[in-house]
Design a protein around this motif. Sequence first.
Motif, PDB file in Angstrom:
ATOM      1  N   UNK A  49       6.094   0.179   2.604  1.00  0.00           N
ATOM      2  CA  UNK A  49       6.881   0.483   1.741  1.00  0.00           C
ATOM      3  C   UNK A  49       7.238   1.365   1.323  1.00  0.00           C
ATOM      4  N   UNK A  50       6.365   1.759   0.676  1.00  0.00           N
ATOM      5  CA  UNK A  50       6.445   3.429   0.080  1.00  0.00           C
ATOM      6  C   UNK A  50       6.553   4.033   0.866  1.00  0.00           C
ATOM      7  N   UNK A  51       5.996   4.071   1.849  1.00  0.00           N
ATOM      8  CA  UNK A  51       6.649   5.127   3.409  1.00  0.00           C
ATOM      9  C   UNK A  51       7.882   5.294   3.811  1.00  0.00           C
ATOM     10  N   UNK A  52       7.970   4.012   4.255  1.00  0.00           N
ATOM     11  CA  UNK A  52      10.117   3.828   4.596  1.00  0.00           C
ATOM     12  C   UNK A  52      10.746   4.283   3.485  1.00  0.00           C
ATOM     13  N   UNK A  53      10.008   3.757   1.807  1.00  0.00           N
ATOM     14  CA  UNK A  53      11.075   3.995   0.949  1.00  0.00           C
ATOM     15  C   UNK A  53      10.665   5.763   0.576  1.00  0.00           C
ATOM     16  N   UNK A  54      10.182   6.669   0.545  1.00  0.00           N
ATOM     17  CA  UNK A  54      10.242   7.805   0.343  1.00  0.00           C
ATOM     18  C   UNK A  54      11.014   8.599   2.199  1.00  0.00           C
ATOM     19  N   UNK A  55      10.922   8.207   3.605  1.00  0.00           N
ATOM     20  CA  UNK A  55      11.584   8.391   4.350  1.00  0.00           C
ATOM     21  C   UNK A  55      13.106   8.162   3.680  1.00  0.00           C
TER      22      UNK A  55
END
Length: 119
Positions: A49-55
């Motif tokens: 979730x964090x990775x998707x949000x940052x990207x």
Amino acid sequence: MRRCLAALALCCCLAASPCRAEGANAAGFGLTSCADAAPLFDQWVYRQAFSGWVLGFATGVNNVLVVRDRQFRDLSGLNADLVVGSLRAFCTQHPTAFLIQGAERFHAGLPLRAWTEPR
């Protein structure tokens, strides 16, 4: 045209910011403190979730950069380990900061490229 797109992006950001209630955050993870996020970095679901949000954040900023400056930050080759590792390192150094600040720092550290219009 550029001014219209910039104004639209600004309006969307301003419209989403008051949508925070009962722990929900319509702006994503940005207003989550590093202290609150730290115990979640090792949980697979949150890492994704964090990775998707940052990207997603980086893609949005890139859209503004393309319209405004005809440049973008290169997002190729990124993965969850790199993105979340960067957030974790930022949060270790800045425990009272918000994740949005870590995302901004991550994005600013990526290579800057010139944008050429597709043919």
